[in-house]
Design a protein around this motif. Structure first.
Motif, PDB file in Angstrom:
ATOM      1  N   PRO A  49       1.394  -6.940 -20.708  1.00 44.33           N
ATOM      2  CA  PRO A  49       0.872  -6.754 -19.191  1.00 44.33           C
ATOM      3  C   PRO A  49       0.760  -5.220 -19.070  1.00 44.33           C
ATOM      4  N   ARG A  50      -0.069  -5.116 -18.177  1.00 42.44           N
ATOM      5  CA  ARG A  50      -0.437  -3.648 -17.683  1.00 42.44           C
ATOM      6  C   ARG A  50       0.198  -3.595 -16.469  1.00 42.44           C
ATOM      7  N   ALA A  51       0.766  -2.395 -16.312  1.00 42.73           N
ATOM      8  CA  ALA A  51       1.238  -2.041 -14.893  1.00 42.73           C
ATOM      9  C   ALA A  51       0.223  -1.751 -13.891  1.00 42.73           C
ATOM     10  N   TRP A  52      -0.963  -1.245 -14.056  1.00 38.89           N
ATOM     11  CA  TRP A  52      -1.803  -1.010 -13.177  1.00 38.89           C
ATOM     12  C   TRP A  52      -2.385  -2.165 -12.661  1.00 38.89           C
ATOM     13  N   GLY A  53      -2.349  -3.158 -13.060  1.00 39.95           N
ATOM     14  CA  GLY A  53      -3.205  -4.490 -12.669  1.00 39.95           C
ATOM     15  C   GLY A  53      -2.958  -4.874 -11.349  1.00 39.95           C
ATOM     16  N   LYS A  54      -1.721  -5.268 -10.963  1.00 39.58           N
ATOM     17  CA  LYS A  54      -1.377  -5.727  -9.508  1.00 39.58           C
ATOM     18  C   LYS A  54      -1.752  -4.666  -8.439  1.00 39.58           C
ATOM     19  N   PRO A  55      -1.532  -3.527  -8.412  1.00 33.80           N
ATOM     20  CA  PRO A  55      -1.913  -2.600  -7.478  1.00 33.80           C
ATOM     21  C   PRO A  55      -3.464  -2.363  -7.514  1.00 33.80           C
TER      22      PRO A  55
END
Length: 97
Positions: A49-55
């Motif tokens: 998973p990429r951390a920037w996805g949800k923001p």
């Protein structure tokens, strides 16, 4: 000649707003969906998973909701004999003159 120049200038403004609102809002929504896919790890080969996805998705969806709310406000306000004014930083409802 000045009339023709004014007509082309106005047509350019209408075209620009049409592109931004007509294609820009759905593209922003699609970018938000892509952010959700990245946050769940569905866009990479190793499924990390990429951390920037949800923001990014949250900001995109917030902007889409704001555009929809503004559009509905403009439509409903005209039915009540008012108009949306952008004289300040935020839109306000004023009486039609």
């Amino acid at each position: 000649m000045k009339t023709l120049s004014l007509a082309f200038n106005s047509a350019w403004h209408v075209l620009a707003v049409g592109v931004v609102l007509g294609a820009g809002v759905p593209a922003l929504f699609a970018f938000g969906i892509r952010g959700l896919a990245a946050s769940s790890g569905q866009m990479t080969d190793d499924s990390t998973p990429r951390a920037w996805g949800k923001p990014v998705a949250a900001v995109c969806f917030l902007l889409v909701c704001a555009a929809i709310a503004l559009g509905l406000t403009i439509i409903v306000s005209s039915g009540f004999g008012m108009k949306v004014s952008f004289e300040h930083i935020y839109p306000t409802l004023v009486e039609k003159k």
